[in-house]
Design a protein around this motif. Structure first.
Motif: not given
Ligand SMILES: [Zn+2]
Length: 650
Positions: A133, A447, A449
């Motif tokens: 990530r 969502y 982020d």
């Protein structure tokens, strides 16, 4: 489908007493949760519709004739092997012989890092989880994240709590572990021993695990260390050898829960090898149960759905196969979904709503009384930098390296898993791909982020009851408007507000403004902790804080955008006797119609950062002057809250 379904409403209830019941009461009375589901509601209805579309797409793809390497070939092959129960039965555990052999062959502790790495490459995750990530300290870079894990129950609390229900679930879990061991070939005594072994090791890991509340803290979970530091802080396991075998040539990692990794490494060094093999085998079987013969699949259903969530009946196989495909080749399946089901009109109109809400939030930030000018400037910079992704990716990901065929479901699943790991590893040392999506287009969700500073709305949710091109604006602003506002608010919730406009974990607030914000957060925590969805079980105000801030802020932003829209287009006439203001709130509440089994609700209260659907409606609306005005609520109304108990944030 009418925008507001009058037949759902229970008008015998005063709206300001219990708005969820007023909007959905008759629906709740006449709706039975399907035997195969833990919960049923607006989200589930869309999900079911989407599954029908996907089934059509998969069946068509499976008919054959698709070019080798095409999306249709891959979707068709994974679907065909998934549906071929006879082949799965015939293959038995032979289908995963390489993985079981890897575990059985672990006879020297020095081999553990490599065995673990190979299992993790296949996304079988005993011990912990490894992914790639963005670096929260520098969002332009990708790094390896090591995350705590390795438990077979939903949370550390399930191992540690001593109340009657927790003890009962634990006993059922031990029985489940033993049955899985028997299915894998153990005799009764060995299986009992295997179950005790797994429970002991997992309980040890549970003790060292970070709580869900702490895991929401971006600073507590940001622990970037060099491999030398990791070896020093979590001695007993060869981390460098592990990472090299996993495929990452890196010098540092984000080991998110330091205390967990220290204890895990100790366990890897001192637990007898024979017990480690038992533990690894369990996690291989657990992760692959749905791709194994029926006995494994049913046993897994029995504990995870029936015992934990009170679901009496297993879903039909085709739905389970599609859900598994969605996790693995969701974007490839998504290409077929979008061709069949996405609406350019919905995409265009919801993008308009996003603009409206962004403008409304900008005005609200400028008008905030509790925030100083310096912080406001930074907040607006962050808001202006929000990227928006709508419906489906502009550029589909490259699936050329994924090889699927019609031989074995389990092998296909494992290949797709390894492909995901390879995609992760390829991100190391390359610029962050800002076009990537974390949800498939058919997902009924959205969502925010924080590392990308973006809000994302898959095509799946751009449907009734959240959005309908035929509904009046009031209903759309209440329903999808709240969802959009909610995601925007996440950029500024207790955790999201820790990241700056560029997605870096960096304080951009003045001390005074941060303190003023935290005082407001305390009010939110107290409000939600006053709700008791199940007798004796209240909402965890700290676990749900970010989502509740999202709901409270989201509805206010949607309302403000709705007001701007009314100013632009002029007053609108009542429909079915309800004013536009009332329909805004009705649209919102009906989109959240929902019924849930008590057992499933209990699990969610333990682990879900979202409040239950009822409180997601009741909580924010109780705080809104505009809601009480629209429905004539006063101090005698059930949802009334005195002004000083209403958290006002955004
Ligand atoms: Zn959220």
């Amino acid at each position: 489908m009418p925008a507001i379904d009058l037949s759902h409403m229970d008008t015998s209830v005063r709206p300001a007493d219990d708005f969820f019941r007023f909007a959905n009461g008759k629906w709740v009375e006449r709706t039975e949760i399907p035997a195969e589901e833990p919960v049923w509601g607006g989200f589930s209805e869309i999900r079911d519709r989407n599954l029908e579309v996907l089934r059509g797409a998969a069946e068509e793809a499976a008919e054959g004739g698709a070019a080798a390497g095409s999306v249709e070939q891959k979707v068709g092959d994974l679907w065909t092997t998934g549906m071929d129960e006879a082949a799965i039965e015939a293959a038995g555990l032979g289908a995963i012989a390489p993985e079981l052999g890897l575990v059985a062959g672990l006879t020297d502790r020095a081999g553990l890092p490599e065995v673990l790495a190979r299992l993790h490459r296949a996304r079988l995750f005993p011990g912990f989880v490894t992914v790639v990530r963005q670096d929260p300290g520098d969002s332009t870079r990708n790094i390896v994240w090591l995350q705590q894990g390795g438990l077979g129950m939903p949370d550390r609390d399930y191992y540690l709590k001593e109340d009657e229900r927790s003890r009962e679930i634990r006993a059922r879990y031990v029985a489940h572990l033993a049955r899985m061991a028997e299915l894998a070939g153990d005799g009764a005594d060995d299986a009992r021993y295997a179950a005790a072994t797994v429970l002991t090791l997992e309980t040890r890991l549970a003790h060292a695990s970070m709580t869900r509340v702490d895991q929401r803290d971006p600073y507590k979970t940001y622990n970037k260390v060099s491999l030398a530091q990791l070896a020093e802080r979590a001695p007993g396991f060869a981390w460098s050898a592990y990472l090299a075998a996993w495929g990452a040539r890196v010098e540092e990692v984000n080991a998110r829960q330091p205390a967990f990794f220290a204890e895990l490494a100790r366990a890897f060094a001192d637990v007898p090898l024979e017990q480690l093999r038992t533990y690894l085998r369990w996690h291989v079987l657990r992760a692959l149960a749905s791709a194994l013969p029926r006995a494994f699949d049913l046993e897994s259903f029995d504990f995870n759905s029936r015992v934990l969530q009170g679901v009496p009946q297993q879903k039909p196989r085709w739905k389970r196969v599609l859900e598994s495909m969605d996790q693995r080749i969701g974007e490839e399946l998504g290409q077929l979904y979008v061709r069949r089901a996405s609406s350019p009109e919905a995409k265009r109109r919801v993008l308009e709503l996003v603009d409206d809400l962004r403008g409304a939030l900008r005005e609200r930030i400028l008008a905030l009384e509790w925030m100083g000018e310096a912080t406001k400037r930074q907040a607006l910079r962050k808001l202006d930098a929000f990227a928006v992704k709508m419906a489906y990716p502009d550029k589909w990901r490259d699936h050329s390296a994924l090889a699927l065929d019609r031989h074995s479901y389990a092998r296909n699943v494992l290949r797709a898993n390894e492909w995901a790991t390879d995609r992760d590893i390829a991100k190391l040392g390359t610029p962050v791909d800002r076009t990537e999506w974390l949800m498939s287009p058919q997902t009924v969700n959205a969502y925010y982020d924080p590392l990308m500073n973006e809000i994302v709305f898959p095509a799946g949710i751009l449907q009734p009851p959240f959005f309908s091109p035929d509904a009046d604006d009031a209903v759309n602003y209440g329903a999808i408007g709240m969802v959009i506002g909610h995601e925007m608010s996440h950029g500024f919730d207790d955790a999201g507000s820790r990241y700056d406009a560029d997605g870096n974990l960096k304080e951009w607030w003045t001390k005074e403004d941060r303190a003023a914000y935290e005082a407001r957060q305390d009010l939110v925590v107290r409000q939600y902790e006053s709700y008791e969805p199940l007798p004796g079980q209240r909402i965890n105000g700290k676990l749900t804080l970010g989502e509740n801030i999202g709901d409270i802020g989201g509805i206010k932003i949607a309302w403000a955008a709705f007001q701007r829209m009314l100013e632009r287009r002029g007053p609108q006439a009542p429909i079915d006797g309800y004013t536009p203001e009332q329909r805004f709130f009705l649209g919102l509440a009906q989109s959240w119609r929902n019924k849930i089994r008590d057992e499933a609700l209990r699990v969610r209260l333990n682990i879900d950062p979202h409040s239950p659907a009822i409180q997601r409606v009741i909580g924010p609306l109780s705080n809104m002057r505009e809601f009480h005005e629209a429905f004539g609520g006063g101090p005698d109304a059930g949802m009334w809250r005195p002004a000083d108990a209403r958290p006002t944030i955004w």
